[in-house]
Structures are given as structure tokens and as C-alpha cells.
Design a protein around this motif. Structure first.
Motif, short mmCIF file in Angstrom:
data_model
loop_
_atom_site.label_atom_id
_atom_site.label_comp_id
_atom_site.label_asym_id
_atom_site.label_seq_id
_atom_site.Cartn_x
_atom_site.Cartn_y
_atom_site.Cartn_z
N PRO A 115 0.84 -1.20 0.00
CA PRO A 115 0.00 0.00 0.00
C PRO A 115 0.88 1.25 0.00
N GLU A 116 0.30 2.35 -0.45
CA GLU A 116 1.05 3.59 -0.49
C GLU A 116 1.10 4.21 0.91
N PHE A 117 2.32 4.44 1.38
CA PHE A 117 2.50 5.03 2.70
C PHE A 117 2.82 6.51 2.55
N SER A 163 5.21 -5.17 21.88
CA SER A 163 4.15 -5.93 21.20
C SER A 163 3.02 -5.01 20.74
N GLN A 164 2.70 -3.98 21.54
CA GLN A 164 1.70 -3.00 21.12
C GLN A 164 2.14 -2.31 19.83
N PHE A 165 3.42 -1.93 19.77
CA PHE A 165 3.94 -1.26 18.58
C PHE A 165 3.84 -2.17 17.36
N MET A 166 4.28 -3.44 17.51
CA MET A 166 4.25 -4.36 16.36
C MET A 166 2.82 -4.60 15.89
N ARG A 167 1.89 -4.78 16.81
CA ARG A 167 0.49 -4.99 16.43
C ARG A 167 -0.08 -3.74 15.76
N VAL A 173 -0.74 -1.37 8.42
CA VAL A 173 -0.50 -1.95 7.09
C VAL A 173 -1.80 -2.58 6.57
N ASP A 174 -2.51 -3.31 7.42
CA ASP A 174 -3.80 -3.91 7.00
C ASP A 174 -4.80 -2.84 6.59
N ILE A 175 -4.90 -1.78 7.37
CA ILE A 175 -5.84 -0.70 7.05
C ILE A 175 -5.48 -0.08 5.70
N LEU A 176 -4.18 0.15 5.48
CA LEU A 176 -3.75 0.75 4.22
C LEU A 176 -3.99 -0.19 3.05
N LYS A 177 -3.82 -1.48 3.26
CA LYS A 177 -4.12 -2.45 2.19
C LYS A 177 -5.60 -2.44 1.87
#
Length: 181
Positions: A115-117, A163-167, A173-177
Motif C-alpha cells: 500500500p502507499e504510505f 508488542s503494542q507497537f508491532m500490532r 498496514v492492514d488498514i492501508l491495504k
């Protein structure tokens, strides 16, 4: 410290003496950047404006304690962050630990394109994160705090911060996809 590192020393010293014009000038120099910090943490414009005013009031009251041992902007940013965290804690909103919320299907096919960031798309995606993840993501990636500092600020463990940061990062990324489909 070298004078160059404290370019606003004259203004700060005038503020310490109660000069309201100097306070207004100092506010003008830092308010936009500090508002952005408050907005990312509070995820609400009105609350961010309230936190900005409250934090500047605290900063002016504590200005005598500023000893030029650090950059003034860093000192002020810490007050902003702490003001926002305290307001959130007062609301007694528990941090949402994402274990139960996000389930990732490991067998899902990888997209051929990422996705475009952009700042705008990531900022918009951040608004959709749960409060705990959004705050850790913002403090780590945007404000430059490390996980030990975030753990101390938020009253969580360092591993929880990581873990909060990684999630949060995966969720963005999922939202952008999702937005590109």
C-alpha cells in the motif's frame, strides 16, 4: 551548553520574569508542533486543544525548573506527553491489549504491491487504532521515545510496549491495504 543550542534563551528568561509578551512569543514558536503531539495522542481535535493549553500552563508554571540541560522543545514535549497520558488515565480508559482484537491469517496470500504510505494515509490509519496501540505507535515512531521510556511513561512493561507497537504497525498496514482495494 553552547548558546547556539538555546536559541530562545532570551525569550525563556523573559518568560521566567513574567513577561506575557515573551510567553505569547514562546507559545507561537512551539504551539503547532506541540498541538500535533497532543492530537496524535488524544485522537480528537478538541481534547488536543485542551491538552495543549493545559500543558503550556504547566510549562509556564514550571519554567523556573528549566535549567538548559536539555533542548527546550524536548523539555516541553515531555510535559505535553505527560499531560495527555494523565488525561487519558483520568478517564480510566484501560489500554486495549490487542491479543484478542487482531487475528492474522498466516495463509493469506501476499499482495503483489505494497500500500502507499504517505503521512496523510498513515495518520488517517492511526486514528482507527485502539488507544493503547495508537499511543505506543505515536510515542515510538513519531516522537522518538524508546520502548523503555514508553513503558515508564505509560506504566506498562517494555515487552508490552514492543508488542503494542508491532500490532499497531501490522494493523496500519492492514488498514492501508484495505484502502487500496
Amino acid at each position: 551548553m553552547r548558546q547556539k543550542e538555546h536559541i530562545h534563551k532570551k525569550i525563556i528568561e523573559a518568560c521566567k520574569k513574567g513577561d506575557n509578551r515573551a510567553r505569547y512569543e514562546l507559545y507561537g514558536l512551539y504551539s503547532k508542533a506541540m498541538f500535533n503531539i497532543c492530537y496524535r495522542m488524544m485522537n480528537n481535535r478538541e481534547e488536543a486543544e485542551d491538552m495543549l493549553q493545559e500543558a503550556f500552563t504547566q510549562a509556564f508554571m514550571k519554567l523556573e525548573s528549566f535549567r538548559y540541560e536539555s533542548n527546550f522543545g524536548s523539555w516541553l514535549k515531555r510535559i505535553m506527553v505527560n499531560t495527555c497520558i494523565n488525561a487519558i488515565n483520568k478517564r480510566k480508559v484501560e489500554l486495549t491489549y490487542c491479543e484478542e482484537i487482531y487475528h492474522y491469517d498466516k495463509t493469506e496470500e501476499q499482495d503483489d504491491h505494497d500500500p502507499e504510505f504517505t503521512v496523510a494515509t498513515v495518520t488517517k490509519a492511526m486514528e482507527q487504532l485502539p488507544e493503547g496501540g495508537r499511543m505506543v505507535f505515536s510515542l515510538y515512531l513519531l516522537e522518538g521515545y524508546d520502548h523503555a521510556e514508553i513503558a515508564q511513561i505509560m506504566g506498562i512493561t517494555e515487552s508490552t510496549s514492543k508488542s503494542q507497537f508491532m500490532r499497531a504497525k501490522r494493523r496500519i498496514v492492514d488498514i492501508l491495504k484495505e484502502q487500496t482495494h
